[in-house]
Design an enzyme around this catalytic site. Structure first.
Site, PDB file in Angstrom:
ATOM      1  N   ARG A  90       0.818  -1.212   0.000  1.00 55.51           N
ATOM      2  CA  ARG A  90       0.000   0.000   0.000  1.00 55.51           C
ATOM      3  C   ARG A  90       0.855   1.267   0.000  1.00 55.51           C
ATOM      4  O   ARG A  90       0.345   2.362  -0.260  1.00 55.51           O
ATOM      5  CB  ARG A  90      -0.946  -0.005   1.202  1.00 55.51           C
ATOM      6  CG  ARG A  90      -2.135  -0.942   1.024  1.00 55.51           C
ATOM      7  CD  ARG A  90      -2.943  -1.078   2.295  1.00 55.51           C
ATOM      8  NE  ARG A  90      -2.266  -1.926   3.268  1.00 55.51           N
ATOM      9  CZ  ARG A  90      -2.765  -2.223   4.475  1.00 55.51           C
ATOM     10  NH1 ARG A  90      -3.931  -1.704   4.837  1.00 55.51           N
ATOM     11  NH2 ARG A  90      -2.103  -3.008   5.297  1.00 55.51           N
ATOM     12  N   ASP A 121     -14.844   1.354  -2.957  1.00 59.26           N
ATOM     13  CA  ASP A 121     -14.323   2.708  -3.179  1.00 59.26           C
ATOM     14  C   ASP A 121     -13.971   2.854  -4.649  1.00 59.26           C
ATOM     15  O   ASP A 121     -13.947   1.870  -5.405  1.00 59.26           O
ATOM     16  CB  ASP A 121     -13.104   3.005  -2.292  1.00 59.26           C
ATOM     17  CG  ASP A 121     -12.014   1.964  -2.417  1.00 59.26           C
ATOM     18  OD1 ASP A 121     -11.608   1.659  -3.571  1.00 59.26           O
ATOM     19  OD2 ASP A 121     -11.568   1.425  -1.385  1.00 59.26           O
ATOM     20  N   LYS A 131     -17.362   7.622  -1.148  1.00 56.55           N
ATOM     21  CA  LYS A 131     -17.389   8.339   0.127  1.00 56.55           C
ATOM     22  C   LYS A 131     -16.659   9.675  -0.041  1.00 56.55           C
ATOM     23  O   LYS A 131     -15.615   9.751  -0.673  1.00 56.55           O
ATOM     24  CB  LYS A 131     -16.739   7.502   1.234  1.00 56.55           C
ATOM     25  CG  LYS A 131     -15.306   7.075   0.974  1.00 56.55           C
ATOM     26  CD  LYS A 131     -14.797   6.195   2.099  1.00 56.55           C
ATOM     27  CE  LYS A 131     -13.373   5.732   1.834  1.00 56.55           C
ATOM     28  NZ  LYS A 131     -12.854   4.839   2.878  1.00 56.55           N
ATOM     29  N   ARG A 142     -16.044  13.740   2.019  1.00 53.92           N
ATOM     30  CA  ARG A 142     -16.216  14.628   3.162  1.00 53.92           C
ATOM     31  C   ARG A 142     -16.541  16.020   2.615  1.00 53.92           C
ATOM     32  O   ARG A 142     -15.679  16.658   1.992  1.00 53.92           O
ATOM     33  CB  ARG A 142     -14.926  14.652   3.994  1.00 53.92           C
ATOM     34  CG  ARG A 142     -15.089  15.300   5.364  1.00 53.92           C
ATOM     35  CD  ARG A 142     -13.769  15.277   6.125  1.00 53.92           C
ATOM     36  NE  ARG A 142     -13.279  13.946   6.371  1.00 53.92           N
ATOM     37  CZ  ARG A 142     -13.614  13.205   7.432  1.00 53.92           C
ATOM     38  NH1 ARG A 142     -14.459  13.703   8.321  1.00 53.92           N
ATOM     39  NH2 ARG A 142     -13.113  12.016   7.591  1.00 53.92           N
ATOM     40  N   ASP A 189     -12.919  -6.550  -2.975  1.00 52.33           N
ATOM     41  CA  ASP A 189     -11.721  -5.737  -2.765  1.00 52.33           C
ATOM     42  C   ASP A 189     -10.506  -6.659  -2.728  1.00 52.33           C
ATOM     43  O   ASP A 189     -10.630  -7.889  -2.717  1.00 52.33           O
ATOM     44  CB  ASP A 189     -11.833  -4.947  -1.466  1.00 52.33           C
ATOM     45  CG  ASP A 189     -11.086  -3.618  -1.513  1.00 52.33           C
ATOM     46  OD1 ASP A 189     -10.308  -3.411  -2.469  1.00 52.33           O
ATOM     47  OD2 ASP A 189     -11.259  -2.806  -0.597  1.00 52.33           O
ATOM     48  N   ASP A 193      -8.214  -4.716   5.994  1.00 56.88           N
ATOM     49  CA  ASP A 193      -7.304  -4.468   7.116  1.00 56.88           C
ATOM     50  C   ASP A 193      -8.119  -4.245   8.390  1.00 56.88           C
ATOM     51  O   ASP A 193      -8.455  -5.193   9.101  1.00 56.88           O
ATOM     52  CB  ASP A 193      -6.408  -3.275   6.805  1.00 56.88           C
ATOM     53  CG  ASP A 193      -5.263  -3.126   7.799  1.00 56.88           C
ATOM     54  OD1 ASP A 193      -5.243  -3.858   8.815  1.00 56.88           O
ATOM     55  OD2 ASP A 193      -4.378  -2.292   7.584  1.00 56.88           O
TER      56      ASP A 193
END
Length: 320
Positions: free
Chosen positions: A99, A178, A201, A203, A227, A231
Site C-alpha cells: 500500500r 471505493d 465516500k 467529506r 476488494d 485491514d
C-alpha cells in the site's frame, strides 16, 4: 505431480500450513530447515539439506509481524544464494508494504519499491505473488514477477453458491467499496455475469462526517463487495452499511484476497450487515479469531500449479 528431483521448497514462519499444502499438491516433501529467532530477536536460518544447483522456492507471506517475516524471507534468500542454489523464487502470497506504492504527500517514502530492492539485492531470481494492491508494483522489481489473481477462485465460489440456473443474476450486484477498486470489481462482475455498483465516500468540508453515496441500482438486490484486502474493515463495513441504509440492498456479501484483519476488524465485521466475508488463505487467520462470518478459500493449489509451471518453464496463462 512434478517428475523432477532438483526442486526444493522451504518456508518461513508466516504460514507453514499453506506451504505444507503446496507441497502436498506437488507430491514433494518440504525442505528440511529451521527458521527461528535468537534471544535478541535476530532471524536465524539453517538449511539442513543441500540446495546446490536446485530450483528453490521460498514460501513466505510478509504479513504481521511484517518486519519479522520480511527479514526471515531475506535471510532465507541469502542462505540459499550462498549455498549455490541454481535459482531462487520468492513465493510471497501476500506482499506487505504494497500500500506504500507512491508518495501521497511530501517527504513520503515509497516503501514497496524499497522492499522490492531488498528482495532483489538479497539474491532472489524471481517473485511469485498474488493480487498486489497496485499491479504497477511488478515494475518495482528488476527481476521477473509472476502475478497471480484471486479473482478466478472467487468466481468459482460464487457461481457455485449462486448458480445461474437457480438464481437470476440480474438480482445481484458486484460492488466496489471505493473508487480505487472499480477496475478489479468490474472484471469480477463481468465473469460472474452481474451488474456493477460503486460506493463513493466524500467529506463535504472539514470536520464534517463522510457522506456515503451509492452509484448504481442496488435496491432489493444481493450485493457482493469485492476488494483486494481487508485491514481494519472500516471501509468495507461502512460500504456495507451504506448499501443497506442508503441503497436499500437486500443482502450484502463481501470477498477479498488478503485478510489482514487488524485492530477492530472482527468487532466491526460482527456488527456489520455483511452476511459472509470470503477470504483467501494467503494470510492465516489469528488463533481464536471469531470466524462466524468468515469463509476461507484455499489457493495453495493455485500456487502449486504456478510453481509447477515456473519450474517446468511453461506459461502460467492457463491459471487465469
Amino acid at each position: 505431480m512434478i517428475a523432477f528431483d532438483n526442486i526444493k521448497i522451504f518456508c518461513g514462519n508466516s504460514n507453514p500450513e499453506f506451504a505444507s499444502t503446496v507441497c502436498q499438491e506437488l507430491w514433494i516433501p518440504m525442505g528440511k530447515g529451521t527458521v527461528h529467532k535468537f534471544a535478541d530477536g535476530e532471524a536465524s536460518v539453517s538449511l539442513e539439506e543441500t540446495v546446490r544447483g536446485s530450483d528453490v522456492f521460498l514460501i513466505q507471506s510478509t504479513c504481521k509481524p511484517v518486519n519479522d517475516h520480511l527479514m526471515e524471507l531475506l535471510v532465507m534468500i541469502d542462505a540459499c544464494r550462498r549455498a549455490s542454489a541454481g535459482r531462487i523464487t520468492a513465493v510471497i502470497p501476500y506482499f506487505g508494504y504494497a500500500r506504500q506504492d507512491r508518495k501521497a504527500k511530501s517527504r513520503d517514502p515509497i516503501s514497496a519499491k524499497l522492499v522490492a530492492n531488498m528482495i532483489t539485492a538479497a539474491g532472489a531470481d524471481r517473485v511469485l505473488t498474488m493480487d498486489l494492491h497496485a499491479s504497477q508494483i511488478q515494475g518495482f522489481f528488476d527481476i521477473p514477477v509472476d502475478h497471480l489473481l484471486g479473482g478466478p477462485t472467487f468466481v468459482n465460489y460464487f457461481l457455485s453458491k449462486f448458480p445461474e440456473d437457480q438464481f437470476n443474476h440480474e438480482d445481484f450486484v458486484v460492488v466496489s467499496p471505493d473508487v480505487g477498486s472499480v477496475s478489479r470489481a468490474r472484471t469480477f462482475a463481468a465473469k460472474v455475469h452481474m451488474g456493477l455498483a460503486i460506493v463513493d465516500k466524500r467529506r463535504p468540508k472539514a470536520n464534517v462526517c463522510e457522506v456515503m453515496n451509492v452509484i448504481g441500482d442496488v435496491k432489493d438486490k444481493i450485493c457482493i463487495l469485492y476488494d483486494d484486502l481487508v485491514d481494519t474493515a472500516g471501509s468495507l463495513c461502512n460500504a456495507a452499511k451504506a448499501l443497506v441504509e442508503v441503497g436499500g440492498a437486500k443482502e450484502v456479501y463481501a470477498c477479498a484476497t488478503h485478510g489482514v484483519l487488524s485492530g477492530p476488524a472482527f468487532d466491526r465485521l460482527n456488527e456489520s450487515p455483511i452476511k459472509e466475508l470470503v477470504l483467501l488463505n494467503t494470510i492465516p487467520l489469528p488463533k481464536n479469531a471469531p470466524t462466524s462470518k468468515i469463509k476461507m478459500l484455499d489457493v495453495a493449489p493455485v500456487f502449486a500449479r504456478a510453481i509447477e509451471h515456473v519450474h517446468g518453464g511453461t506459461s502460467i496463462a492457463d491459471l487465469f
